[in-house]
Design a protein around this motif. Structure first.
Motif, PDB file in Angstrom:
ATOM      1  N   TRP A 121       3.765  -9.174   4.841  1.00 18.54           N
ATOM      2  CA  TRP A 121       3.691  -8.210   3.742  1.00 18.54           C
ATOM      3  C   TRP A 121       3.255  -8.930   2.476  1.00 18.54           C
ATOM      4  O   TRP A 121       4.040  -9.618   1.840  1.00 18.54           O
ATOM      5  CB  TRP A 121       5.030  -7.527   3.519  1.00 18.54           C
ATOM      6  CG  TRP A 121       4.900  -6.351   2.610  1.00 18.54           C
ATOM      7  CD1 TRP A 121       5.006  -6.343   1.247  1.00 18.54           C
ATOM      8  CD2 TRP A 121       4.621  -5.008   2.983  1.00 18.54           C
ATOM      9  NE1 TRP A 121       4.807  -5.082   0.763  1.00 18.54           N
ATOM     10  CE2 TRP A 121       4.575  -4.232   1.811  1.00 18.54           C
ATOM     11  CE3 TRP A 121       4.399  -4.385   4.207  1.00 18.54           C
ATOM     12  CZ2 TRP A 121       4.316  -2.870   1.814  1.00 18.54           C
ATOM     13  CZ3 TRP A 121       4.147  -3.033   4.215  1.00 18.54           C
ATOM     14  CH2 TRP A 121       4.112  -2.289   3.045  1.00 18.54           C
ATOM     15  N   GLU A 173       1.702  -7.542  -0.769  1.00 20.81           N
ATOM     16  CA  GLU A 173       1.468  -6.246  -1.415  1.00 20.81           C
ATOM     17  C   GLU A 173      -0.005  -5.997  -1.738  1.00 20.81           C
ATOM     18  O   GLU A 173      -0.654  -6.808  -2.398  1.00 20.81           O
ATOM     19  CB  GLU A 173       2.300  -6.163  -2.695  1.00 20.81           C
ATOM     20  CG  GLU A 173       2.320  -4.795  -3.325  1.00 20.81           C
ATOM     21  CD  GLU A 173       3.189  -3.799  -2.580  1.00 20.81           C
ATOM     22  OE1 GLU A 173       2.872  -2.602  -2.624  1.00 20.81           O
ATOM     23  OE2 GLU A 173       4.173  -4.216  -1.957  1.00 20.81           O
ATOM     24  N   GLU A 216      -0.786  -6.079   5.109  1.00 21.59           N
ATOM     25  CA  GLU A 216       0.485  -5.447   5.449  1.00 21.59           C
ATOM     26  C   GLU A 216       0.523  -5.172   6.948  1.00 21.59           C
ATOM     27  O   GLU A 216      -0.339  -4.486   7.478  1.00 21.59           O
ATOM     28  CB  GLU A 216       0.666  -4.151   4.652  1.00 21.59           C
ATOM     29  CG  GLU A 216       0.655  -4.375   3.147  1.00 21.59           C
ATOM     30  CD  GLU A 216       0.695  -3.094   2.335  1.00 21.59           C
ATOM     31  OE1 GLU A 216       0.781  -1.993   2.920  1.00 21.59           O
ATOM     32  OE2 GLU A 216       0.628  -3.198   1.100  1.00 21.59           O
ATOM     33  N   TRP A 267       3.346  -3.733   9.751  1.00 21.36           N
ATOM     34  CA  TRP A 267       4.673  -3.164   9.861  1.00 21.36           C
ATOM     35  C   TRP A 267       4.837  -2.426  11.180  1.00 21.36           C
ATOM     36  O   TRP A 267       3.865  -2.100  11.851  1.00 21.36           O
ATOM     37  CB  TRP A 267       4.995  -2.266   8.668  1.00 21.36           C
ATOM     38  CG  TRP A 267       4.284  -0.957   8.597  1.00 21.36           C
ATOM     39  CD1 TRP A 267       4.727   0.228   9.085  1.00 21.36           C
ATOM     40  CD2 TRP A 267       3.014  -0.673   7.995  1.00 21.36           C
ATOM     41  NE1 TRP A 267       3.818   1.229   8.821  1.00 21.36           N
ATOM     42  CE2 TRP A 267       2.768   0.701   8.148  1.00 21.36           C
ATOM     43  CE3 TRP A 267       2.064  -1.445   7.326  1.00 21.36           C
ATOM     44  CZ2 TRP A 267       1.610   1.321   7.677  1.00 21.36           C
ATOM     45  CZ3 TRP A 267       0.913  -0.830   6.859  1.00 21.36           C
ATOM     46  CH2 TRP A 267       0.701   0.524   7.027  1.00 21.36           C
ATOM     47  N   ARG A 277       7.435 -13.627   2.891  1.00 18.89           N
ATOM     48  CA  ARG A 277       6.446 -12.600   3.243  1.00 18.89           C
ATOM     49  C   ARG A 277       6.234 -12.420   4.740  1.00 18.89           C
ATOM     50  O   ARG A 277       5.490 -11.534   5.143  1.00 18.89           O
ATOM     51  CB  ARG A 277       5.109 -12.949   2.601  1.00 18.89           C
ATOM     52  CG  ARG A 277       5.168 -12.933   1.103  1.00 18.89           C
ATOM     53  CD  ARG A 277       3.842 -13.303   0.536  1.00 18.89           C
ATOM     54  NE  ARG A 277       3.848 -13.134  -0.914  1.00 18.89           N
ATOM     55  CZ  ARG A 277       2.874 -13.485  -1.700  1.00 18.89           C
ATOM     56  NH1 ARG A 277       1.792 -14.033  -1.191  1.00 18.89           N
ATOM     57  NH2 ARG A 277       2.962 -13.295  -2.988  1.00 18.89           N
ATOM     58  N   SER A 318      -5.333  -4.282   5.905  1.00 19.99           N
ATOM     59  CA  SER A 318      -5.703  -5.304   4.928  1.00 19.99           C
ATOM     60  C   SER A 318      -6.763  -4.745   4.000  1.00 19.99           C
ATOM     61  O   SER A 318      -7.515  -3.828   4.353  1.00 19.99           O
ATOM     62  CB  SER A 318      -6.212  -6.576   5.624  1.00 19.99           C
ATOM     63  OG  SER A 318      -7.353  -6.306   6.390  1.00 19.99           O
TER      64      SER A 318
END
Length: 170
Positions: free
Chosen positions: A27, A29, A33, A35, A50, A68
């Protein structure tokens, strides 16, 4: 040659009966990312502020999202729904998933990824945990979205039929 016991290479862990599928989550920001959209996490290791690695047991189903961007917008987006495999099972490799899994759905491109996320939301809105939905449903969603068509909804009746097929071994 050494006469000691076999030691697995660090990048290829011993895939014994308690083997897990590991997914690397990152992660940063608005840049990178990764998840999990759904899945029952069995273990977690924090590698840095991260980055962490989550593990899933054999047979578990999970949805892994990768996104991304650069200064000019989204560069890459992808969602994979896979079933975790055991030792000796065939599997498909997926970036950041070790060793890989039985790939039920793999969609690239943000508009299509959003449609998959909506399909997941619809399953959950029907009161069904997306982890427990029939693998055939995710394959169906993959096929329909790939050709630009709307996937069929996953209803409580379809889920009950899946559970009955599973109970009888079909």
């Amino acid at each position: 040659m050494s006469g000691g016991p076999y030691q697995p290479h660090p990048e290829q862990p011993d895939r014994g009966s308690s083997a897990t599928t590991d997914v690397e989550l990152i992660w940063i920001e608005k840049r990178l990312e990764h998840w999990i959209r759904f899945g029952r996490i069995a273990a977690e290791r924090i590698l840095s502020r991260r980055t962490r690695v989550v593990s899933f047991r054999q047979g578990a189903c999970l949805a892994f999202v990768q996104w991304s961007a650069s200064d000019y917008g989204t560069v890459r987006s992808r969602i994979d729904i896979l079933r975790c495999v055991g030792q000796g099972d065939a599997y498909t490799t997926v970036p950041f998933v070790r060793p890989g899994g039985d790939l039920l759905l793999s969609i690239k491109g943000w508009p299509r990824v959003q449609r998959v996320l909506q399909a997941i939301d619809a399953v959950e809105a029907a009161g069904i945990d997306a982890c427990d939905a029939a693998p055939e449903h995710w394959r169906h969603v993959h096929n329909r979205i790939t050709v630009g068509e709307a996937p069929r909804g996953y209803t409580r009746e379809r889920h009950e039929a899946w559970l009955k097929r599973q109970a009888t071994g079909l």
